[in-house]
Design an enzyme around this catalytic site. Structure first.
Site, PDB file in Angstrom:
ATOM      1  CG  HIS A  17      -1.863  -1.066   1.394  1.00 28.91           C
ATOM      2  ND1 HIS A  17      -2.039  -1.770   2.552  1.00 28.91           N
ATOM      3  CD2 HIS A  17      -2.736  -1.595   0.508  1.00 28.91           C
ATOM      4  CE1 HIS A  17      -2.991  -2.684   2.385  1.00 28.91           C
ATOM      5  NE2 HIS A  17      -3.422  -2.601   1.144  1.00 28.91           N
ATOM      6  CE  LYS A  41     -10.988  -7.057   1.806  1.00 30.88           C
ATOM      7  NZ  LYS A  41      -9.948  -6.129   1.332  1.00 30.88           N
ATOM      8  NE  ARG A  90      -2.474  -7.226  -4.180  1.00 26.33           N
ATOM      9  CZ  ARG A  90      -3.168  -7.623  -3.137  1.00 26.33           C
ATOM     10  NH1 ARG A  90      -2.543  -7.919  -2.021  1.00 26.33           N
ATOM     11  NH2 ARG A  90      -4.477  -7.725  -3.186  1.00 26.33           N
ATOM     12  CB  SER A 127      -4.290  -6.495   4.777  1.00 24.60           C
ATOM     13  OG  SER A 127      -3.861  -5.251   4.295  1.00 24.60           O
TER      14      SER A 127
HETATM   15  O1  PNS Z   1      -8.946  -2.430   0.426  1.00 22.95           O
HETATM   16  P1  PNS Z   1     -10.311  -2.828  -0.059  1.00 22.95           P
HETATM   17  O2  PNS Z   1     -11.012  -3.679   0.994  1.00 22.95           O
HETATM   18  O3  PNS Z   1     -10.282  -3.483  -1.402  1.00 22.95           O
HETATM   19  O4  PNS Z   1     -11.141  -1.473  -0.237  1.00 22.95           O
HETATM   20  C1  PNS Z   1     -12.507  -1.504  -0.605  1.00 22.95           C
HETATM   21  C2  PNS Z   1     -13.168  -0.186  -0.187  1.00 22.95           C
HETATM   22  C3  PNS Z   1     -13.049   0.010   1.311  1.00 22.95           C
HETATM   23  C4  PNS Z   1     -12.486   0.955  -0.909  1.00 22.95           C
HETATM   24  C5  PNS Z   1     -14.658  -0.280  -0.625  1.00 22.95           C
HETATM   25  O5  PNS Z   1     -15.266  -1.356   0.034  1.00 22.95           O
HETATM   26  C6  PNS Z   1     -15.413   1.035  -0.342  1.00 22.95           C
HETATM   27  O6  PNS Z   1     -15.345   1.952  -1.133  1.00 22.95           O
HETATM   28  N1  PNS Z   1     -16.119   1.092   0.822  1.00 22.95           N
HETATM   29  C7  PNS Z   1     -16.875   2.259   1.229  1.00 22.95           C
HETATM   30  C8  PNS Z   1     -18.380   2.059   0.985  1.00 22.95           C
HETATM   31  C9  PNS Z   1     -18.695   2.199  -0.505  1.00 22.95           C
HETATM   32  O7  PNS Z   1     -18.555   3.247  -1.091  1.00 22.95           O
HETATM   33  N2  PNS Z   1     -19.121   1.072  -1.106  1.00 22.95           N
HETATM   34  C10 PNS Z   1     -19.436   1.013  -2.512  1.00 22.95           C
HETATM   35  C11 PNS Z   1     -18.240   0.507  -3.303  1.00 22.95           C
HETATM   36  S1  PNS Z   1     -18.574   0.425  -5.061  1.00 22.95           S
END
Ligand code: PNS
Length: 157
Positions: A17, A41, A90, A127
């Site tokens: 990251h 998650k 990645r 992670s």
């Molecule tokens: O590191 P990650 O888990 O791949 O990140 C995913 C994340 C946290 C960026 C995504 O789940 C997110 O944007 N969450 C906030 C809520 C939201 O906007 N959800 C709609 C996503 S299209």
């Protein structure tokens, strides 16, 4: 001034990251790293802990700040007038997961997602894997900052 957000769960932040934050910081005037909630998650660390871990590691990047955000990412992006969402890739496997999110975010907000390729030398770091290695007492110091490795050791003890 172009502002972009770099969102993720970052539970916890890894060297992979941090590589992406550095690359993003050279592409936009300002970057806000956003610790957000992924409903798929269960987080090990609180948003405050995750923000602290990242802040301590990006101090040398003068155009990078770190926030945690509740709710829809694109609502926050619009509120702060962000030009783009930056995500690290990645591999093609990452793209499979990122593709629908990027399209969904664009459809509901018109905000584009920009993908940055990570350092292949860090391509195996995630992670989830780091937490798994730490859970069984493995050494994670080459994957995460020292403070994160210490916190993982405490939490998993
Ligand atoms: O590191 P990650 O888990 O791949 O990140 C995913 C994340 C946290 C960026 C995504 O789940 C997110 O944007 N969450 C906030 C809520 C939201 O906007 N959800 C709609 C996503 S299209």
């Amino acid at each position: 001034m172009t502002l972009a957000i770099c969102p993720g769960s970052f539970d916890p932040v890894t060297f992979g990251h941090l590589d992406i934050f550095e690359r993003a910081s050279t592409l936009f005037d300002n970057i806000i790293v956003v610790v957000a909630h992924n409903t798929m998650k269960n987080a090990l660390f609180t948003p405050e802990q995750r923000v602290r871990f990242i802040r301590d590691e990006v101090e040398h990047l003068s155009n990078v700040t770190v926030e945690s955000v509740d709710g829809l990412l694109v609502d926050y992006a619009r509120k702060i007038n962000a030009r783009a969402i930056v995500k690290g890739l990645r591999s093609a496997v990452d793209l499979d997961a990122e593709y629908p999110m990027a399209l969904m975010n664009r459809e509901i907000s018109n905000i584009e997602t920009v993908f940055v390729l990570g350092n292949p030398a860090k391509g195996h770091i995630s992670s989830s894997l780091v937490k798994d290695v730490a859970r069984y007492g493995g050494d994670v110091t080459s994957f995460v900052p020292a403070a994160v490795a210490r916190a993982l050791k405490e939490v998993m003890a």
